[in-house]
Write a protein that holds these residues in place. Structure first.
Motif, PDB file in Angstrom:
ATOM      1  N   ASN A  65     -54.015 -10.292   2.462  1.00 25.55           N
ATOM      2  CA  ASN A  65     -53.058 -11.486   2.239  1.00 25.55           C
ATOM      3  C   ASN A  65     -52.242 -11.209   1.070  1.00 25.55           C
ATOM      4  O   ASN A  65     -52.936 -11.282  -0.096  1.00 25.55           O
ATOM      5  CB  ASN A  65     -53.992 -12.527   2.100  1.00 25.55           C
ATOM      6  CG  ASN A  65     -53.006 -13.940   2.502  1.00 25.55           C
ATOM      7  OD1 ASN A  65     -52.169 -13.843   2.759  1.00 25.55           O
ATOM      8  ND2 ASN A  65     -53.820 -15.288   1.892  1.00 25.55           N
ATOM      9  N   THR A  66     -50.932 -11.012   1.125  1.00 26.25           N
ATOM     10  CA  THR A  66     -50.314 -10.701   2.295  1.00 26.25           C
ATOM     11  C   THR A  66     -50.330  -9.360   2.871  1.00 26.25           C
ATOM     12  O   THR A  66     -51.000  -8.524   2.291  1.00 26.25           O
ATOM     13  CB  THR A  66     -48.685 -10.953   1.770  1.00 26.25           C
ATOM     14  OG1 THR A  66     -48.290  -9.674   1.098  1.00 26.25           O
ATOM     15  CG2 THR A  66     -48.390 -12.109   1.162  1.00 26.25           C
ATOM     16  N   THR A  78     -46.798 -10.455   5.409  1.00 25.63           N
ATOM     17  CA  THR A  78     -47.016 -11.839   6.108  1.00 25.63           C
ATOM     18  C   THR A  78     -48.536 -12.464   5.379  1.00 25.63           C
ATOM     19  O   THR A  78     -49.160 -12.020   4.986  1.00 25.63           O
ATOM     20  CB  THR A  78     -47.391 -11.649   7.736  1.00 25.63           C
ATOM     21  OG1 THR A  78     -48.317 -10.303   7.592  1.00 25.63           O
ATOM     22  CG2 THR A  78     -46.323 -11.281   8.542  1.00 25.63           C
ATOM     23  N   VAL A  79     -48.267 -13.686   5.358  1.00 22.39           N
ATOM     24  CA  VAL A  79     -49.077 -14.747   4.916  1.00 22.39           C
ATOM     25  C   VAL A  79     -50.294 -15.100   5.671  1.00 22.39           C
ATOM     26  O   VAL A  79     -49.725 -15.584   6.933  1.00 22.39           O
ATOM     27  CB  VAL A  79     -48.285 -16.066   4.113  1.00 22.39           C
ATOM     28  CG1 VAL A  79     -49.469 -16.814   3.529  1.00 22.39           C
ATOM     29  CG2 VAL A  79     -47.372 -15.596   3.171  1.00 22.39           C
ATOM     30  N   ALA A 115     -48.470 -14.561  -1.505  1.00 25.27           N
ATOM     31  CA  ALA A 115     -48.928 -15.464  -0.534  1.00 25.27           C
ATOM     32  C   ALA A 115     -48.946 -17.036  -1.176  1.00 25.27           C
ATOM     33  O   ALA A 115     -48.489 -18.049  -0.441  1.00 25.27           O
ATOM     34  CB  ALA A 115     -50.355 -15.086  -0.062  1.00 25.27           C
ATOM     35  N   GLU A 126     -41.215 -13.451   5.077  1.00 23.92           N
ATOM     36  CA  GLU A 126     -42.016 -14.441   4.531  1.00 23.92           C
ATOM     37  C   GLU A 126     -42.064 -14.222   3.137  1.00 23.92           C
ATOM     38  O   GLU A 126     -42.122 -15.475   2.286  1.00 23.92           O
ATOM     39  CB  GLU A 126     -43.447 -14.496   5.018  1.00 23.92           C
ATOM     40  CG  GLU A 126     -43.490 -14.875   6.621  1.00 23.92           C
ATOM     41  CD  GLU A 126     -44.945 -15.105   7.184  1.00 23.92           C
ATOM     42  OE1 GLU A 126     -45.799 -15.560   6.513  1.00 23.92           O
ATOM     43  OE2 GLU A 126     -45.067 -14.426   8.225  1.00 23.92           O
ATOM     44  N   THR A 127     -42.203 -13.196   2.590  1.00 26.18           N
ATOM     45  CA  THR A 127     -42.329 -12.874   1.086  1.00 26.18           C
ATOM     46  C   THR A 127     -41.377 -11.646   0.535  1.00 26.18           C
ATOM     47  O   THR A 127     -40.265 -12.112   0.613  1.00 26.18           O
ATOM     48  CB  THR A 127     -43.926 -12.669   0.722  1.00 26.18           C
ATOM     49  OG1 THR A 127     -44.344 -11.494   1.502  1.00 26.18           O
ATOM     50  CG2 THR A 127     -44.708 -13.701   0.927  1.00 26.18           C
TER      51      THR A 127
END
Ligand SMILES: Cc1ncc(COP(=O)(O)O)c(C=O)c1O
Length: 351
Positions: free
Chosen positions: A140-141, A148-149, A179, A283-284
């Motif tokens: 995580n991530t 992705t979280v 995250a 996402e990040t």
């Protein structure tokens, strides 16, 4: 000549002047004897952030995960992890060698698995008299998943299953602050749902060296023993620990800028004919994208991009990874986009 726009990884950052000053001023001692005040301050600060009993400063994320694997498992056991995770890939030879365990990979979209996936991976062992699962790790991530979280709710359900079956849950949180910032989840919430957690100071946070393992005193005493046995005992490590502490105090909220820059990059790439962003919506700080109909081979592609002073992670050509970090601002994104438009749209020539 303009500086290189280096999107290969968030590990390429250089210490800022403020960080260098903090490092130069650091009080140091023999860390292996527990006498380095800067290392101790960093470990205590991290334990507090994650609500754990203690922390252990190690040279790398690989060593942090390895120490956790050795501390939690017994030889002959198995570790459950996402099949695309760092621990199941690059780290698996050392984990297999030193912990004498095998890794069961779960195929899950973006590397995000569920409690049911873990149950399915764990279940066959008692029925078939197979090896016991001694550890579950969640990344995580998730790097290869595209930053992705791992949703906190999913981690809670996995932890609840692990608790019932007495299997510890380790989080490979190399990019846990990405995250945390992206999802608004405080670090302590990730600490609460895990038995141990590793994170890197030398990725998005921008410190030059090191990772931290947090957990209970008992776990850390085992993990410290492993680190020492494999040569991870450091001496006046406070110089680099001070860079880590500075990074934690100054560079966490700014990760949101990296996420915004990654989203802008993804949007720009999506507008280039023949280029597909694989992990939209991003996402990040990681963008994965594919050149659907390459008109250049890898060496020619590298040359064209390098001519424009842009670097990408192209090891899976024509699939690419671009990672934003504190060396990348809006200007660098604009320069990278210009280079991508020139190179990906057929017939790119050397400038
Ligand atoms: C998810 C993840 N875990 C572990 C590591 C290993 O960290 P290090 O390079 O500090 O050994 C990495 C490195 O990229 C990573 O992305």
């Amino acid at each position: 000549m303009p500086a290189v726009v280096d999107l290969r990884s968030d590990t390429v950052t250089l210490p800022t002047p403020g960080m260098r000053k903090a490092m130069a001023r650091a009080k140091v001692g023999d860390s292996r004897r527990g006498e380095d005040p800067s290392v101790r301050a960093l470990e205590e600060y991290c334990a507090g952030l994650f609500g754990k009993e203690g922390g252990l400063f190690v040279p790398s994320g690989t060593m942090g995960n390895l120490c956790a694997a050795c501390a939690w498992t017994r030889p002959g056991e198995m570790i459950v992890a996402s099949s695309a995770s760092h621990i199941a890939g690059r780290e698996s030879p050392a984990v297999s060698l030193l912990a004498s365990v095998a890794i069961i990979g779960i195929d899950a979209p973006g590397g995000i698995f569920t409690a049911e996936d873990v149950a399915a991976a764990v279940a066959p062992a008692p029925a078939r008299n197979e090896s016991r699962v001694g550890l579950v790790t969640a990344e995580n991530t998730h790097n290869a998943g595209g930053g992705t979280v791992f949703p906190l709710a999913a981690l809670k359900r996995i932890r609840s299953f692990c608790g019932k079956t007495r299997i510890p849950l380790h989080i490979d949180g190399s990019r846990i602050f990405n995250a945390s910032v992206a999802s608004g989840t405080p670090p302590a919430a990730y600490g609460k749902v895990s038995d141990s957690l590793m994170f890197c100071l030398s990725k998005g946070l921008g410190a030059p060296v090191g990772s931290i393992l947090v957990g209970t005193r008992g776990f850390l005493s085992e993990a410290r023993g492993v680190a020492l046995r494999i040569g991870g005992g450091m001496r006046q490590a406070g110089i680099v620990a001070a860079g880590g502490l500075y990074a934690l105090k100054h560079n966490v909220p700014r990760l949101a800028e990296d996420h915004g820059n990654a989203a802008a990059l993804a949007e720009g790439l999506d507008g280039i004919p023949g280029v597909e962003v694989v992990n939209a919506p991003v996402e990040t700080n990681i963008v994965l994208f594919r050149w659907e109909t390459p008109s250049l081979d890898l060496p020619a592609f590298r040359e064209r991009l390098a001519d424009r002073r842009v670097l990408l992670d192209d090891r899976a050509f024509p699939l690419f990874r671009a990672v934003t970090h504190l060396g990348i601002g809006k200007r660098e994104i604009a320069r990278a986009m210009r280079a991508f438009r020139e190179v990906f749209v057929g017939g790119a020539v050397r400038p």
